[in-house]
Motif scaffolding. Sequence first.
Motif, PDB file in Angstrom:
ATOM      1  N   LYS A 158     -45.712  10.641  89.871  1.00 53.10           N
ATOM      2  CA  LYS A 158     -45.044  10.994  88.254  1.00 53.10           C
ATOM      3  C   LYS A 158     -45.780  10.163  87.376  1.00 53.10           C
ATOM      4  CE  LYS A 158     -41.708  13.188  86.310  1.00 53.10           C
ATOM      5  NZ  LYS A 158     -41.793  14.603  86.154  1.00 53.10           N
ATOM      6  N   GLN A 159     -45.911  10.694  86.424  1.00 52.86           N
ATOM      7  CA  GLN A 159     -46.619   9.990  85.079  1.00 52.86           C
ATOM      8  C   GLN A 159     -45.426   9.864  84.274  1.00 52.86           C
ATOM      9  OE1 GLN A 159     -49.816   9.187  84.922  1.00 52.86           O
ATOM     10  NE2 GLN A 159     -49.138   7.771  83.352  1.00 52.86           N
ATOM     11  N   THR A 160     -45.129   8.403  83.982  1.00 54.81           N
ATOM     12  CA  THR A 160     -44.110   8.266  83.092  1.00 54.81           C
ATOM     13  C   THR A 160     -44.559   7.832  81.857  1.00 54.81           C
ATOM     14  OG1 THR A 160     -43.771   5.770  83.744  1.00 54.81           O
ATOM     15  CG2 THR A 160     -42.513   7.422  85.117  1.00 54.81           C
ATOM     16  N   ASN A 161     -43.604   7.912  80.690  1.00 53.21           N
ATOM     17  CA  ASN A 161     -43.943   7.674  79.164  1.00 53.21           C
ATOM     18  C   ASN A 161     -42.846   6.632  78.822  1.00 53.21           C
ATOM     19  OD1 ASN A 161     -41.903   9.531  79.023  1.00 53.21           O
ATOM     20  ND2 ASN A 161     -43.460  11.052  78.027  1.00 53.21           N
ATOM     21  N   GLY A 162     -42.355   5.876  79.507  1.00 46.91           N
ATOM     22  CA  GLY A 162     -41.054   5.134  78.849  1.00 46.91           C
ATOM     23  C   GLY A 162     -40.206   5.109  79.818  1.00 46.91           C
TER      24      GLY A 162
END
Lengths: 139, 139, 139
Positions: free
Chosen positions: B10-14
């Motif tokens: 999973k690519q998280t952004n914050g």
Amino acid sequence: MQQQHHQIVKQTNGRRLYDITPDVTRWVALSGIGEGLLTLYIQHTSASILINENYDADVLVDMESFFARLVPDGDPLFIHTAEGVDDMPAHIRSALTQTSISIPVLDGKVALGTWQGVFLYEHRRMAHTRKVLLHLIGA
Amino acid sequence: MQQQHHQIVKQTNGRRLYDITPDVTRWVALSGIGEGLLTLYIQHTSASILINENYDADVLVDMESFFARLVPDGDPLFIHTAEGVDDMPAHIRSALTQTSISIPVLDGKVALGTWQGVFLYEHRRMAHTRKVLLHLIGA
Amino acid sequence: MQQQHHQIVKQTNGRRLYDITPDVTRWVALSGIGEGLLTLYIQHTSASILINENYDADVLVDMESFFARLVPDGDPLFIHTAEGVDDMPAHIRSALTQTSISIPVLDGKVALGTWQGVFLYEHRRMAHTRKVLLHLIGA
């Protein structure tokens, strides 16, 4: 499919995190199981199991500083005080962290992340003998 | 009895909760296993796994508001600060939530309650690539 | 190797810890499984599973006092308030404790420590019907 049991007995000498990663990984490596699931279970309510950073020892210091502030010893809120000012805080720290953790086993190894270690968290100030049960199922 | 492994990347952004329920339930549905046990394990110490309400998005906002207040970034209590003001708070949030969760599988489905979703909780402010391991055993 | 499933339905009548140890140990004793792994999973996000001291009932009182202070009902921080002042606190208490716990089974018995009991922690003030799933795998 097969399963194996093991017990880690750890002598603690005060309130802090104890790295039990080598005890855990060594037993799994010797088990002969290549793929499966490892479960750790601590048989106490005033100590717990925690996956935590294994690299910078300052993390362990800060973790303890935080819990000491969040759940202060001798808090006048508590009525269960007969076993010492750190006993009820220990039960609460145990509730806030983990009693059991399950980790997949891949290629004969516990699939810990790069910076993960397995810790026994002793929440009482005095020395204790702590028992962690290990259950491994797989093939 | 058989077992299967899987990995969700999973690519998280914050810093927030990410719903990974569809990734989890889809894989279990395709596994061909009707009854068993699913275990999720996150390979990080600054992100965690949480079962939480999946209905009202305000719950996710409030959850984050609570943790942000309970474990404030840049707290002068901490000495492990080299990796940023949100790093030690992330380790503590990880300790206070879950690194692994096991859920029974019944009739080929993950036995989540009506209002339950599976979330990856990113505790760092910056984007990260997070790995969740899945282990399924059953028949 | 075999597996079995079970469900405990518990009627709660207010916010407190409910001892479900007898329900859990009785089912495992009747399962015929001598060695294995028991997993408990609660299908709710406003109630949780906790391993806690089973001896002095004051521990249960203090546990609740602590959580009531840590996560106060009606906290103006929360925006998810439509379901009552105790609803968002219940979700947070659930996140801070456990949704699933796995315990080894040895000699046909759940390997609880001497002072450990299994509790369902109801975090809502009103009565609820709560479902705990049990999964047992072993031989």
